[in-house]
Scaffold this active site. Structure first.
Site, mmCIF file in Angstrom:
data_model
loop_
_atom_site.group_PDB
_atom_site.id
_atom_site.type_symbol
_atom_site.label_atom_id
_atom_site.label_comp_id
_atom_site.label_asym_id
_atom_site.label_seq_id
_atom_site.Cartn_x
_atom_site.Cartn_y
_atom_site.Cartn_z
ATOM 1 N N SER A 132 0.872 -1.181 0.000
ATOM 2 C CA SER A 132 0.000 0.000 0.000
ATOM 3 C C SER A 132 0.909 1.231 0.000
ATOM 4 C CB SER A 132 -0.836 -0.002 1.283
ATOM 5 O OG SER A 132 -1.466 1.243 1.490
ATOM 6 N N TYR A 145 -1.818 -0.579 10.587
ATOM 7 C CA TYR A 145 -1.944 -0.958 9.173
ATOM 8 C C TYR A 145 -0.657 -0.562 8.444
ATOM 9 C CZ TYR A 145 -3.566 -1.086 4.343
ATOM 10 O OH TYR A 145 -3.680 -1.349 3.002
HETATM 11 N N1 LIG Z 1 -8.721 -0.433 -1.066
HETATM 12 C C1 LIG Z 1 -7.659 0.330 -0.871
HETATM 13 O O1 LIG Z 1 -7.751 1.575 -0.850
HETATM 14 C C2 LIG Z 1 -6.309 -0.309 -0.704
HETATM 15 C C3 LIG Z 1 -5.182 0.528 -0.781
HETATM 16 C C4 LIG Z 1 -3.922 -0.022 -0.634
HETATM 17 C C5 LIG Z 1 -3.775 -1.380 -0.420
HETATM 18 N N2 LIG Z 1 -4.864 -2.176 -0.336
HETATM 19 C C6 LIG Z 1 -4.642 -3.609 -0.086
HETATM 20 O O2 LIG Z 1 -5.256 -4.360 -1.104
HETATM 21 C C7 LIG Z 1 -5.573 -5.650 -0.604
HETATM 22 C C8 LIG Z 1 -6.992 -6.012 -1.004
HETATM 23 O O3 LIG Z 1 -7.886 -5.124 -0.381
HETATM 24 P P1 LIG Z 1 -9.259 -4.630 -1.063
HETATM 25 O O4 LIG Z 1 -9.190 -3.173 -1.146
HETATM 26 O O5 LIG Z 1 -9.551 -5.392 -2.269
HETATM 27 O O6 LIG Z 1 -10.281 -4.967 0.129
HETATM 28 P P2 LIG Z 1 -11.458 -6.044 0.255
HETATM 29 O O7 LIG Z 1 -12.439 -5.869 -0.845
HETATM 30 O O8 LIG Z 1 -11.924 -5.946 1.668
HETATM 31 O O9 LIG Z 1 -10.729 -7.437 0.011
HETATM 32 C C9 LIG Z 1 -9.871 -8.005 0.964
HETATM 33 C C10 LIG Z 1 -9.856 -9.493 0.764
HETATM 34 O O10 LIG Z 1 -8.990 -10.067 1.743
HETATM 35 C C11 LIG Z 1 -9.553 -11.280 2.159
HETATM 36 N N3 LIG Z 1 -9.123 -11.615 3.524
HETATM 37 C C12 LIG Z 1 -9.116 -10.853 4.628
HETATM 38 N N4 LIG Z 1 -8.634 -11.540 5.664
HETATM 39 C C13 LIG Z 1 -8.309 -12.765 5.196
HETATM 40 C C14 LIG Z 1 -7.764 -13.939 5.768
HETATM 41 N N5 LIG Z 1 -7.439 -14.014 7.077
HETATM 42 N N6 LIG Z 1 -7.550 -15.023 4.975
HETATM 43 C C15 LIG Z 1 -7.890 -14.986 3.674
HETATM 44 N N7 LIG Z 1 -8.429 -13.903 3.068
HETATM 45 C C16 LIG Z 1 -8.639 -12.822 3.830
HETATM 46 C C17 LIG Z 1 -11.063 -11.130 2.049
HETATM 47 O O11 LIG Z 1 -11.566 -12.365 1.621
HETATM 48 P P3 LIG Z 1 -12.699 -13.235 2.371
HETATM 49 O O12 LIG Z 1 -13.412 -12.343 3.346
HETATM 50 O O13 LIG Z 1 -13.560 -13.689 1.238
HETATM 51 O O14 LIG Z 1 -11.933 -14.328 3.015
HETATM 52 C C18 LIG Z 1 -11.218 -10.116 0.916
HETATM 53 O O15 LIG Z 1 -11.512 -10.763 -0.315
HETATM 54 C C19 LIG Z 1 -5.321 -5.619 0.902
HETATM 55 O O16 LIG Z 1 -4.081 -6.239 1.181
HETATM 56 C C20 LIG Z 1 -5.255 -4.120 1.202
HETATM 57 O O17 LIG Z 1 -4.431 -3.842 2.318
HETATM 58 C C21 LIG Z 1 -6.142 -1.682 -0.467
#
Ligand SMILES: NC(=O)c1ccc[n+]([C@@H]2O[C@H](COP(=O)([O-])OP(=O)(O)OC[C@H]3O[C@@H](n4cnc5c(N)ncnc54)[C@H](OP(=O)(O)O)[C@@H]3O)[C@@H](O)[C@H]2O)c1
Length: 271
Positions: A132, A145
């Site tokens: 991130s 985080y």
């Molecule tokens: N959105 C942003 O602004 C942003 C910015 C920078 C980085 N990121 C990073 O991008 C990545 C994806 O995030 P997103 O934005 O797509 O959010 P999201 O829609 O909430 O997706 C996160 C995913 O992580 C999975 N997850 C969470 N805990 C888990 C566990 N213990 N084991 C297996 N799966 C798990 C969830 O899957 P299930 O609930 O189906 O298991 C969900 O599909 C993350 O690493 C986040 O830190 C996001």
């Protein structure tokens, strides 16, 4: 796409957001994609869902094994599963901090350890760790985080140098604000709900954080960036993806005097 160009891909956290967009973009390119979820949905979108909880070593090893049993190889692994804790550092309990690291740091580490023997044996493979912009600069009220993503940055940079000569590429993908379920899935430290010291500051910062995320780039932008990385012969160590002003912030964080950059960041969050 011929058989040798068709890659076997494993993406953690593919049920929503960035993981799902990456899975769909790679399927559209003709790759064979496996996506994981703790609760896999019954419907599929051109890729296979596997149950996996990245907090659990047995679950990670079983998921990787089932891909290998079906395909015999693994070309690309995207460590995307993750979540964010919000709240001041002082209000965060050690148990909450450990939960944050369990998923965001030890999760990708478990997956790397499970797939590396196969990639080493193949003499090829690509691991993309989703960090991130919060892994490049400390963000107020997202301290744990940020700390987890800083840790993932260090782990990835080290691993990259260790396995490069074995034919395995390791890359950091650093998204800025992306409009996904990440915002709704954010956990708030128990202390942040009652803190007399930080409650008001957290409320102000959180409303800016959430509004930035809601107005962020679409997950498809990250999916498109990932497709480009997967197609590269020699990918760079890191790729920042997201709105232009956030890419600019990363450049500014390196060029501006640190006290000035900190002032700009604090003013952005109303502090
Ligand atoms: N959105 C942003 O602004 C942003 C910015 C920078 C980085 N990121 C990073 O991008 C990545 C994806 O995030 P997103 O934005 O797509 O959010 P999201 O829609 O909430 O997706 C996160 C995913 O992580 C999975 N997850 C969470 N805990 C888990 C566990 N213990 N084991 C297996 N799966 C798990 C969830 O899957 P299930 O609930 O189906 O298991 C969900 O599909 C993350 O690493 C986040 O830190 C996001």
């Amino acid at each position: 796409m011929n058989r040798s160009e068709r890659k076997i891909v494993l993406i953690t956290g593919a049920r929503s957001g960035i993981g799902r967009a990456c899975a769909e973009a790679l399927v559209a390119q003709g790759h064979h994609v496996f996506g994981t979820s703790r609760t896999p949905p019954s419907e599929t979108s051109g890729f296979t869902f596997l149950p996996m909880d990245v907090n659990d070593t047995d679950s990670v090893e079983a998921g990787v094994q089932s891909v290998l049993e079906e395909t015999g190889r693994l070309d690309v692994v995207i460590n995307n599963a993750g979540f964010g804790y919000g709240g001041s550092v002082e209000d965060t309990s050690v148990a909450e901090a450990q939960a944050q690291f369990e998923t965001n740091v030890f999760g990708p580490m478990r997956v790397c350890k499970a797939v590396l023997p196969t990639m080493r044996e193949q003499g090829s493979g690509l691991i993309v760790n989703v960090s991130s912009i919060g892994g490049l600069m400390g963000l107020p009220y997202q301290g744990l985080y940020s700390a987890s993503k800083f840790a993932l940055e260090g782990l990835t940079a080290s691993l990259r140098m260790e396995v490069q000569n074995l034919g395995v590429n390791v890359v950091l993908l650093e998204p800025g604000d992306i409009h996904t379920a990440f915002t709704a899935n954010r956990r708030h430290t128990a202390g942040s709900q009652t803190s007399p010291v930080y409650q008001a500051g957290y409320a102000t910062a959180l409303s800016k954080i959430e509004s930035d995320e809601r107005n962020g780039a679409s997950a498809e932008v990250v999916g498109a960036a990932l497709v480009r990385i997967v197609n590269l012969h020699a990918p760079r160590p890191r790729y920042v993806v997201g709105p232009f002003y956030e890419k600019l912030a990363v450049i500014a964080s390196r060029l501006l005097p640190s006290r000035l950059f900190e002032k700009l960041l604090m003013s952005n969050y109303g502090l």
